[in-house]
Design a protein around this motif. Structure first.
Motif, short mmCIF file in Angstrom:
data_model
loop_
_atom_site.label_atom_id
_atom_site.label_comp_id
_atom_site.label_asym_id
_atom_site.label_seq_id
_atom_site.Cartn_x
_atom_site.Cartn_y
_atom_site.Cartn_z
N LEU A 33 0.84 -1.21 0.00
CA LEU A 33 0.00 0.00 0.00
C LEU A 33 0.87 1.26 0.00
CD1 LEU A 33 -2.83 -0.92 2.57
CD2 LEU A 33 -3.11 -0.53 0.12
N ILE A 34 1.90 1.25 0.84
CA ILE A 34 2.80 2.42 0.93
C ILE A 34 3.45 2.67 -0.43
CG2 ILE A 34 4.91 3.31 1.99
CD1 ILE A 34 4.10 1.78 4.56
N ARG A 35 3.95 1.60 -1.03
CA ARG A 35 4.65 1.73 -2.32
C ARG A 35 3.70 2.23 -3.42
NH1 ARG A 35 7.01 -3.10 -2.29
NH2 ARG A 35 5.73 -4.07 -3.88
N ALA A 62 0.95 3.89 -3.06
CA ALA A 62 0.57 5.29 -2.79
C ALA A 62 1.69 6.24 -3.20
CB ALA A 62 0.24 5.46 -1.31
N GLU A 63 2.94 5.85 -2.91
CA GLU A 63 4.09 6.69 -3.31
C GLU A 63 4.14 6.88 -4.82
OE1 GLU A 63 7.11 5.21 0.21
OE2 GLU A 63 7.52 4.68 -1.88
N LEU A 116 -2.53 4.53 -6.11
CA LEU A 116 -3.76 4.55 -5.30
C LEU A 116 -3.76 5.82 -4.46
CD1 LEU A 116 -3.09 3.75 -2.10
CD2 LEU A 116 -2.97 1.48 -3.05
N TYR A 156 -8.66 3.31 0.95
CA TYR A 156 -7.86 3.39 -0.28
C TYR A 156 -8.74 3.20 -1.51
CZ TYR A 156 -4.84 2.22 3.57
OH TYR A 156 -4.24 2.21 4.80
#
Lengths: 193, 99
Positions: B47-49, B51-52, B56, B74
């Motif tokens: 998720l972090i990746r 979003a970066e 997403l 998300y």
């Protein structure tokens, strides 16, 4: 507090700024769980450790490398200080003066640098630096300077900086913590209002 | 935070596909975990990746349970949909290929 909640709280405590939302997101989802709390908490903890290492890789590299660099710098300074006469040899035989010498030439200034680089991150330098440095430095000190095997340092009559190990260790951790806090304070004081 | 442009992993594709199947909905972490079978230790790094990389978007949504604090939700972005469309279908796992 349950063990899974404690693990999650610890892992998501004081995250670096880019991970603030993610740390909070993990906590909020944990509150909604209907089972499997431990595995969720452990997964989040692992995710946070790797995310922190990625976001703050230079900080962690610095924290881990500093004790190694420091052990050589401090050893050299102490050795040269004794040879050149600006550190009285007698000072190294007493706990308080030995600790002040080592803290002034090693732990404190190095911790100030780390604290200046990352304010509000005093705990990690204190624990890693303090504990690791003691081992690296004392291993070298005992084997090279005192001609004793390092493990001979331990036992019923063990001492750390000439004091009972607990006191020596606490004093060293205190020097690290004070240094990191001072560095953080200097950084904040220097920042424009 | 710097990101490398590696092709998305099998798990990342599964996550994007799940989000793409509900493009207008905001999904919570637990829902995504249940839908994809990903555990938290795999889900959050992805998720972090994503979003970066802008694949997403996230926002804080009020919890469905009254009195509970907001939750992070998300949703796939247009970039995410384009990236998913451009991603070749993942090769079958070795186990699946020989099954």
């Amino acid at each position: 507090m349950s063990l899974p909640r404690w693990i999650l709280r610890t892992a998501t405590h004081n995250p670096p700024a880019p991970l603030n939302d993610w740390a909070l997101a993990m906590r909020r989802e944990f509150d909604e769980l209907q089972g499997g709390e431990l595995s969720w908490a452990l997964g989040c903890a692992a995710a946070m450790v790797f995310a922190r290492l990625k976001v703050e890789r230079w900080f962690w590299a610095m924290v881990l490398a500093t004790p190694l660099i420091m052990s050589y710098v401090t050893s050299d300074l102490v050795f040269k200080g004794v040879v050149d006469g600006w550190i009285p040899r007698e000072a190294l035989r007493h706990y308080a003066t030995l600790w002040v010498t080592v803290a002034a030439l090693g732990a404190f200034p190095f911790a100030v640098l780390i604290g200046f680089y990352r304010p509000a991150r005093a705990l990690a330098p204190m624990l890693i630096g303090g504990l690791f440095f003691d081992h690296v430095f004392l291993a070298e000190w005992t084997s090279l300077s005192m001609d004793q095997p390092y493990l001979g340092w331990w036992g019923l009559n063990a001492t750390l900086y000439g004091a009972p190990p607990f006191i020596g260790l606490a004093a060293n951790l205190a020097a690290w913590y004070a240094g990191a806090r001072t560095g953080g304070w200097l950084r904040v004081a220097r920042a424009p209002a | 935070m710097q990101t490398r442009n590696r092709p998305p992993s099998r798990q990342a594709i599964a996550l994007l596909s799940t989000l793409a199947s509900r493009p207008a909905e905001w999904c919570y972490g637990l829902e995504l975990s249940a839908a994809t079978g990903l555990k938290s230790g795999t889900l959050y790094p992805i998720l972090i990746r994503l979003a970066e990389r802008g694949l997403l978007e996230s926002r804080w949504q009020p919890s469905e349970h009254p009195g509970r604090p907001p939750r992070h939700a998300y949703r796939i972005t247009a970039t995410g949909r384009a990236a998913l469309a451009a991603t070749p279908a993942p090769a079958p796992r070795i186990k699946e290929a020989f099954a």
